[in-house]
Design a protein around this motif. Sequence first.
Motif, PDB file in Angstrom:
ATOM      1  N   GLY A   1       5.547 -50.107 -30.326  1.00 12.54           N
ATOM      2  CA  GLY A   1       5.577 -48.646 -30.368  1.00 12.54           C
ATOM      3  C   GLY A   1       5.818 -47.987 -29.029  1.00 12.54           C
ATOM      4  O   GLY A   1       5.832 -46.768 -28.920  1.00 12.54           O
ATOM      5  N   GLU A   2       6.023 -48.785 -27.992  1.00 12.19           N
ATOM      6  CA  GLU A   2       6.282 -48.239 -26.661  1.00 12.19           C
ATOM      7  C   GLU A   2       7.675 -47.622 -26.552  1.00 12.19           C
ATOM      8  O   GLU A   2       7.914 -46.791 -25.692  1.00 12.19           O
ATOM      9  CB  GLU A   2       6.146 -49.331 -25.605  1.00 12.19           C
ATOM     10  CG  GLU A   2       4.733 -49.848 -25.442  1.00 12.19           C
ATOM     11  CD  GLU A   2       4.647 -51.004 -24.458  1.00 12.19           C
ATOM     12  OE1 GLU A   2       5.552 -51.166 -23.618  1.00 12.19           O
ATOM     13  OE2 GLU A   2       3.678 -51.766 -24.554  1.00 12.19           O
ATOM     14  N   ARG A   3       8.580 -48.071 -27.431  1.00  7.29           N
ATOM     15  CA  ARG A   3       9.953 -47.567 -27.421  1.00  7.29           C
ATOM     16  C   ARG A   3      10.392 -47.316 -28.844  1.00  7.29           C
ATOM     17  O   ARG A   3      10.098 -48.104 -29.734  1.00  7.29           O
ATOM     18  CB  ARG A   3      10.856 -48.593 -26.752  1.00  7.29           C
ATOM     19  CG  ARG A   3      12.247 -48.102 -26.517  1.00  7.29           C
ATOM     20  CD  ARG A   3      12.967 -48.970 -25.525  1.00  7.29           C
ATOM     21  NE  ARG A   3      14.199 -48.339 -25.156  1.00  7.29           N
ATOM     22  CZ  ARG A   3      15.154 -48.937 -24.503  1.00  7.29           C
ATOM     23  NH1 ARG A   3      15.011 -50.179 -24.122  1.00  7.29           N
ATOM     24  NH2 ARG A   3      16.258 -48.295 -24.211  1.00  7.29           N
ATOM     25  N   ARG A   4      11.091 -46.224 -29.053  1.00  7.95           N
ATOM     26  CA  ARG A   4      11.601 -45.906 -30.392  1.00  7.95           C
ATOM     27  C   ARG A   4      12.795 -46.798 -30.722  1.00  7.95           C
ATOM     28  O   ARG A   4      13.637 -47.071 -29.866  1.00  7.95           O
ATOM     29  CB  ARG A   4      11.998 -44.445 -30.464  1.00  7.95           C
ATOM     30  CG  ARG A   4      10.791 -43.530 -30.393  1.00  7.95           C
ATOM     31  CD  ARG A   4      11.123 -42.059 -30.557  1.00  7.95           C
ATOM     32  NE  ARG A   4      12.317 -41.820 -31.325  1.00  7.95           N
ATOM     33  CZ  ARG A   4      13.185 -40.853 -31.073  1.00  7.95           C
ATOM     34  NH1 ARG A   4      12.996 -40.022 -30.072  1.00  7.95           N
ATOM     35  NH2 ARG A   4      14.253 -40.682 -31.833  1.00  7.95           N
ATOM     36  N   ALA A   5      12.868 -47.228 -31.978  1.00  7.34           N
ATOM     37  CA  ALA A   5      13.960 -48.097 -32.422  1.00  7.34           C
ATOM     38  C   ALA A   5      15.317 -47.425 -32.213  1.00  7.34           C
ATOM     39  O   ALA A   5      16.277 -48.067 -31.796  1.00  7.34           O
ATOM     40  CB  ALA A   5      13.766 -48.484 -33.876  1.00  7.34           C
ATOM     41  N   GLN A   6      15.396 -46.130 -32.492  1.00  7.50           N
ATOM     42  CA  GLN A   6      16.670 -45.416 -32.335  1.00  7.50           C
ATOM     43  C   GLN A   6      17.131 -45.460 -30.873  1.00  7.50           C
ATOM     44  O   GLN A   6      18.324 -45.648 -30.606  1.00  7.50           O
ATOM     45  CB  GLN A   6      16.531 -43.947 -32.783  1.00  7.50           C
ATOM     46  CG  GLN A   6      16.211 -43.794 -34.241  1.00  7.50           C
ATOM     47  CD  GLN A   6      14.710 -43.820 -34.524  1.00  7.50           C
ATOM     48  OE1 GLN A   6      13.902 -44.298 -33.725  1.00  7.50           O
ATOM     49  NE2 GLN A   6      14.313 -43.316 -35.673  1.00  7.50           N
ATOM     50  N   ALA A   7      16.225 -45.285 -29.948  1.00  8.75           N
ATOM     51  CA  ALA A   7      16.583 -45.339 -28.531  1.00  8.75           C
ATOM     52  C   ALA A   7      17.021 -46.740 -28.130  1.00  8.75           C
ATOM     53  O   ALA A   7      17.962 -46.902 -27.354  1.00  8.75           O
ATOM     54  CB  ALA A   7      15.411 -44.874 -27.673  1.00  8.75           C
ATOM     55  N   ALA A   8      16.349 -47.743 -28.647  1.00 10.32           N
ATOM     56  CA  ALA A   8      16.693 -49.132 -28.314  1.00 10.32           C
ATOM     57  C   ALA A   8      18.072 -49.509 -28.825  1.00 10.32           C
ATOM     58  O   ALA A   8      18.805 -50.234 -28.166  1.00 10.32           O
ATOM     59  CB  ALA A   8      15.640 -50.079 -28.878  1.00 10.32           C
ATOM     60  N   LEU A   9      18.433 -49.023 -30.015  1.00  6.24           N
ATOM     61  CA  LEU A   9      19.733 -49.350 -30.575  1.00  6.24           C
ATOM     62  C   LEU A   9      20.877 -48.621 -29.884  1.00  6.24           C
ATOM     63  O   LEU A   9      22.015 -49.069 -29.932  1.00  6.24           O
ATOM     64  CB  LEU A   9      19.750 -49.049 -32.076  1.00  6.24           C
ATOM     65  CG  LEU A   9      18.901 -50.013 -32.908  1.00  6.24           C
ATOM     66  CD1 LEU A   9      18.813 -49.521 -34.358  1.00  6.24           C
ATOM     67  CD2 LEU A   9      19.460 -51.419 -32.856  1.00  6.24           C
ATOM     68  N   MET A  10      20.575 -47.525 -29.251  1.00  5.13           N
ATOM     69  CA  MET A  10      21.623 -46.780 -28.549  1.00  5.13           C
ATOM     70  C   MET A  10      21.917 -47.470 -27.249  1.00  5.13           C
ATOM     71  O   MET A  10      22.915 -47.504 -26.698  1.00  5.13           O
ATOM     72  CB  MET A  10      21.203 -45.349 -28.315  1.00  5.13           C
ATOM     73  CG  MET A  10      21.109 -44.599 -29.638  1.00  5.13           C
ATOM     74  SD  MET A  10      20.503 -42.942 -29.445  1.00  5.13           S
ATOM     75  CE  MET A  10      22.017 -42.100 -29.089  1.00  5.13           C
TER      76      MET A  10
ATOM     77  N   SER B   1      22.855 -57.262 -39.003  1.00  3.81           N
ATOM     78  CA  SER B   1      22.222 -58.116 -37.999  1.00  3.81           C
ATOM     79  C   SER B   1      22.360 -57.458 -36.641  1.00  3.81           C
ATOM     80  O   SER B   1      23.300 -56.701 -36.396  1.00  3.81           O
ATOM     81  CB  SER B   1      22.836 -59.520 -37.993  1.00  3.81           C
ATOM     82  OG  SER B   1      24.192 -59.476 -37.639  1.00  3.81           O
ATOM     83  N   PHE B   2      21.384 -57.722 -35.787  1.00  3.13           N
ATOM     84  CA  PHE B   2      21.437 -57.194 -34.439  1.00  3.13           C
ATOM     85  C   PHE B   2      20.692 -58.120 -33.496  1.00  3.13           C
ATOM     86  O   PHE B   2      19.885 -58.948 -33.920  1.00  3.13           O
ATOM     87  CB  PHE B   2      20.907 -55.757 -34.359  1.00  3.13           C
ATOM     88  CG  PHE B   2      19.480 -55.583 -34.805  1.00  3.13           C
ATOM     89  CD1 PHE B   2      18.464 -55.477 -33.870  1.00  3.13           C
ATOM     90  CD2 PHE B   2      19.157 -55.497 -36.150  1.00  3.13           C
ATOM     91  CE1 PHE B   2      17.147 -55.298 -34.275  1.00  3.13           C
ATOM     92  CE2 PHE B   2      17.844 -55.312 -36.560  1.00  3.13           C
ATOM     93  CZ  PHE B   2      16.835 -55.223 -35.615  1.00  3.13           C
ATOM     94  N   THR B   3      20.997 -57.979 -32.214  1.00  2.00           N
ATOM     95  CA  THR B   3      20.414 -58.815 -31.167  1.00  2.00           C
ATOM     96  C   THR B   3      19.825 -57.911 -30.104  1.00  2.00           C
ATOM     97  O   THR B   3      20.444 -56.921 -29.716  1.00  2.00           O
ATOM     98  CB  THR B   3      21.493 -59.725 -30.542  1.00  2.00           C
ATOM     99  OG1 THR B   3      22.054 -60.543 -31.579  1.00  2.00           O
ATOM    100  CG2 THR B   3      20.929 -60.607 -29.456  1.00  2.00           C
ATOM    101  N   GLN B   4      18.614 -58.256 -29.668  1.00  2.00           N
ATOM    102  CA  GLN B   4      17.943 -57.509 -28.603  1.00  2.00           C
ATOM    103  C   GLN B   4      17.269 -58.498 -27.665  1.00  2.00           C
ATOM    104  O   GLN B   4      16.905 -59.598 -28.076  1.00  2.00           O
ATOM    105  CB  GLN B   4      16.852 -56.594 -29.154  1.00  2.00           C
ATOM    106  CG  GLN B   4      17.347 -55.435 -29.962  1.00  2.00           C
ATOM    107  CD  GLN B   4      16.191 -54.611 -30.500  1.00  2.00           C
ATOM    108  OE1 GLN B   4      15.288 -55.147 -31.113  1.00  2.00           O
ATOM    109  NE2 GLN B   4      16.224 -53.317 -30.261  1.00  2.00           N
TER     110      GLN B   4
END
Length: 88
Positions: A79-88, A65-68
Amino acid sequence: MARYLSDDWFTAVTEALADVVVVDTSVTIQQTVTDGPDGDVTWVVDIDEHGIHLTRGAAAEPSASFTQSYATAAAVASGERRAQAALM
């Protein structure tokens, strides 16, 4: 295109996933999106031998689970932001 996390968005994604076939896996991913136009929204993606299912609400025992924030989650969904970048 439907607004991210709106009723129309959930309907469109559910319809798009209806014919997806999944083999030999089982995972439940829960996401909570905060500060959205409709408040906080929690939703779950269940992936198993029966396919991929999207539902609103929390899972009893999610695999992950995660929260954003809404801004971050919407940027990833569009698609404006990569998932990997958002999770970092």
